[in-house]
Design an enzyme around this catalytic site. Structure first.
Site, PDB file in Angstrom:
ATOM      1  N   ASP A  20      15.380  13.015   1.583  1.00  0.00           N
ATOM      2  CA  ASP A  20      14.498  12.325   2.516  1.00  0.00           C
ATOM      3  C   ASP A  20      14.029  11.043   1.845  1.00  0.00           C
ATOM      4  OD1 ASP A  20      12.567  11.345   4.204  1.00  0.00           O
ATOM      5  OD2 ASP A  20      11.628  13.283   4.592  1.00  0.00           O
ATOM      6  N   HIS A 135      -4.654  10.359   3.837  1.00  0.00           N
ATOM      7  CA  HIS A 135      -4.072  10.312   5.191  1.00  0.00           C
ATOM      8  C   HIS A 135      -4.262  11.622   5.948  1.00  0.00           C
ATOM      9  CE1 HIS A 135      -2.284   6.441   4.515  1.00  0.00           C
ATOM     10  NE2 HIS A 135      -1.527   6.864   3.519  1.00  0.00           N
ATOM     11  N   ASP A 172      -4.948   1.256  -1.702  1.00  0.00           N
ATOM     12  CA  ASP A 172      -3.596   1.727  -1.409  1.00  0.00           C
ATOM     13  C   ASP A 172      -2.904   0.704  -0.520  1.00  0.00           C
ATOM     14  OD1 ASP A 172      -1.408   3.468  -1.404  1.00  0.00           O
ATOM     15  OD2 ASP A 172      -2.076   4.466   0.415  1.00  0.00           O
ATOM     16  N   HIS A 174      -1.589   1.514   2.241  1.00  0.00           N
ATOM     17  CA  HIS A 174      -1.758   1.968   3.619  1.00  0.00           C
ATOM     18  C   HIS A 174      -3.213   2.336   3.849  1.00  0.00           C
ATOM     19  CE1 HIS A 174       2.487   3.058   2.594  1.00  0.00           C
ATOM     20  NE2 HIS A 174       2.690   2.412   3.729  1.00  0.00           N
TER      21      HIS A 174
END
Length: 619
Positions: A20, A135, A172, A174
């Site tokens: 992945d 997250h 970060d 994100h």
């Protein structure tokens, strides 16, 4: 009290079992590489090691639903195909039979650290954890994150320790939307999500906003304490804060400053201004005090065509600009000719000429120790002094140093300074008679430059003028706070009046002192509180605390002998790592303070990359 390091080797167990490309970067080496670096730097040995524990079901339930916790628990017995199928139900996540155990350790590490700090066992700490958490949402894994470690720790701090205001700074690439969704309707928790590609880009542009909001958050400076604006996580390199309790931006990569980053900061600042008093000084100087973004501005951040015409000292790399360019000076000031460029700031830690910084050790060198002076038990009261002949040789050019009391104080300062330069002591405080303050500071500068310091930052407060015989070779950055008027005599010689209000003082530190200091990258810092310096203890402590991030913490504070013992005690505690005391209620930066700051930034901006973003003034 010291610094805790929380870690558990079991957190390296979870790993990707199938192909992945999106998830393969979340690997055990992210954790082991950080730990190896701490060991190489000798930092692990200086910390109190704590082994992470697993968070309990009840602790996970502070922010996560019971159904979600149960779902993650079941991954312990699933096969690879089942794990892959379950992972596909979430965005950018993979599960492993060890995920539940590792994620509980990651959450538990944060809880241990909160307990250790808030019970006084340590002053601060670092938890090295994986999987990450910011997250993760109440009932969903996301972006490599399983349990929201920081959110759990914050909720635990409120529930167990009764905290009312918690600031979370999230660095970060994100936006940590999981934290936002969990806390955005809770006025007790504020967070500023800092998202950036490169720290070098962000240091020059974002931290004034970060520190301003952080300070004003601690002062309860919200103009509207309730009511949030919800929104979705936006792509990088844009900024559209969705809440006055959540400030986020996505700067781009490149040399400091990056104009796309500055545009993001400006957007974030404009969106936050209605909610924060500290950001509402728009247009007071006839301009928007955000980020000035010129059209087609180069990312290099300086003019490489400026000519220089004086030969430098040939053996010193620091006779050139600390930001990797020749040091252009202002019109009418002395100039230097460039030779080889100086080391890049990113490599300075590996190239310091001084001995490695020791474990945090602070020494106080007073001629007559005051019995009312209260110092932490690990702060050393210096007894030694430099040799009499050596002290007299340094004092000979200065008439004010011939008196016995001044000579005694100088001997103690020289002994302390040598200990710092040799790596025996990290920081220190020395005292001198007021009449000898200028001469003592001159000797300290010359001694530092001749005994290993390549770049020396001197922040002089009060009635202290730059020594007339100090060479204009780019090795010394002289900042005088307390001058009669704002003046930039060269890029390395700056004077400004002492701001009269706390807001003006903060603006001066955030908008002028720190950008110059971090652009200069010194390996020794002198802070001199001379006659008429006018600083209260908390203000002096804040200045010293902010300068500790430079030069490996090598900061020497020079005080007048008649300074209060309380001032010496506050500075000693700050230099050893304690937080500075509160500045009290926020106050407005006066128009005179604003005008002086803007004038100096305008004069110095062409030569200093870190000034090429407008300041964030504190009101």
């Amino acid at each position: 009290m010291g610094t805790a390091l929380v870690y558990h080797e079991d957190m390296t167990a979870t790993r990707l079992l199938w192909d992945d490309p999106e998830c393969e970067i979340e690997r055990p080496e992210r954790l082991t590489a950080a730990l190896d670096r701490l060991r190489q730097r000798g930092l692990e040995q200086r910390c109190l090691r704590l082994s992470a524990r697993e968070a309990s079901k009840e602790e996970l339930g502070l922010v996560h639903s019971p159904e979600y916790v149960s779902l993650v628990r079941k991954t312990q017995v699933l096969g690879e195909e089942e794990l892959q199928a379950l992972s596909g139900q979430f965005d950018a996540i993979y599960f492993h039979p060890s995920t539940f155990h590792c994620a509980r350790l990651a959450a538990g590490a944060g809880l241990q650290l909160v307990d250790a700090v808030l019970t006084g066992a340590v002053q601060n700490g670092l938890a090295l954890v994986r999987p990450p958490g910011h997250h993760s949402q109440r009932a969903a894994a996301n972006g490599f994150c399983v349990f929201n470690n920081v959110a759990i720790a914050a909720a635990h701090a409120k529930q167990k320790h009764g905290l009312h205001r918690i600031l979370i700074v999230d660095w970060d690439v994100h936006h940590g939307q999981g934290i936002q969704y969990l806390f955005e309707d809770d006025p007790r928790s504020g967070w500023e999500t800092l998202t950036t590609w490169l720290p070098s880009c962000t240091c020059c542009s974002h931290w004034p906003l970060s520190l301003t909001l952080s300070w004003c958050w601690s002062q309860q400076d919200l103009t509207q304490p309730s009511g949030t604006l919800r929104g979705k996580c936006r792509p990088r390199q844009s900024a559209s804060p969705t809440s006055h309790i959540c400030c986020r931006c996505w700067p781009a990569a490149g040399s400091a400053p990056c104009w796309s980053a500055l545009e993001s900061i400006q957007s974030a600042r404009a969106a936050q201004a209605p909610y924060w008093k500290s950001l509402q000084l728009q247009g007071q100087c006839g301009q928007v005090l955000g980020c000035r973004i010129p059209p087609q501005a180069p990312c290099s951040g300086y003019d490489s065509e400026l000519s220089l015409d004086v030969t430098p000292v040939p053996t010193s790399p620091s006779t050139h600009s600390p930001e990797g360019r020749p040091p252009p000076l202002l019109p009418g000031g002395p100039t230097c000719k460039a030779a080889a460029p100086a080391p890049a700031p990113s490599s300075l830690l590996d190239q310091l000429c001084l001995c490695p910084a020791p474990s945090v050790r602070t020494t106080v060198a007073l001629t007559a120790p005051d019995i009312t002076l209260v110092l932490p038990p690990d702060v050393i009261q210096q007894e030694g002094s430099a040799l009499r002949e050596e002290t007299e040789a340094w004092a000979r050019p200065h008439e004010s140093l011939v008196r016995e009391e001044a000579l005694t104080a100088l001997g103690k300062l020289l002994y302390l300074l040598d200990g710092m330069l040799d790596g025996q002591v990290n920081s220190g405080i020395a005292a001198t008679p007021a009449s000898a303050a200028a001469a003592t500071l001159d000797v300290a500068i010359q001694r530092g430059l001749s005994h290993g310091a390549q770049r020396l930052l001197c922040v002089a407060l009060g009635q202290l003028d730059r020594p007339p015989d100090l060479a204009h070779d780019g090795r010394t950055l002289w900042l005088n706070i307390g001058g009669k008027e704002a003046a930039a005599l060269s890029m390395f010689h700056v004077a400004t009046p002492l701001p009269v209000m706390t807001g003006g003082f903060l603006s001066c530190i955030l908008g002028l002192v720190l950008p110059l200091a971090y652009g200069f990258q010194p390996d020794l810092v002198l802070v001199a509180l001379g006659p008429g310096h006018g600083l209260q203890g908390p203000h002096a402590a804040l200045l010293a605390a902010m300068l500790r991030g430079l030069a490996g913490g090598r900061v020497l504070a020079l005080l007048e002998e008649d300074s209060t013992p309380q001032l010496a005690g506050i500075l000693a505690r700050v230099l050893r790592g304690e937080a500075p005391p509160s500045l009290g209620p926020s106050s407005v930066a006066s128009p005179e303070d604003v005008q002086a700051l803007m004038y100096l930034r305008g004069q110095l901006e062409p030569q200093w990359k870190m000034l090429q973003c407008r300041p964030h003034l504190v009101v």
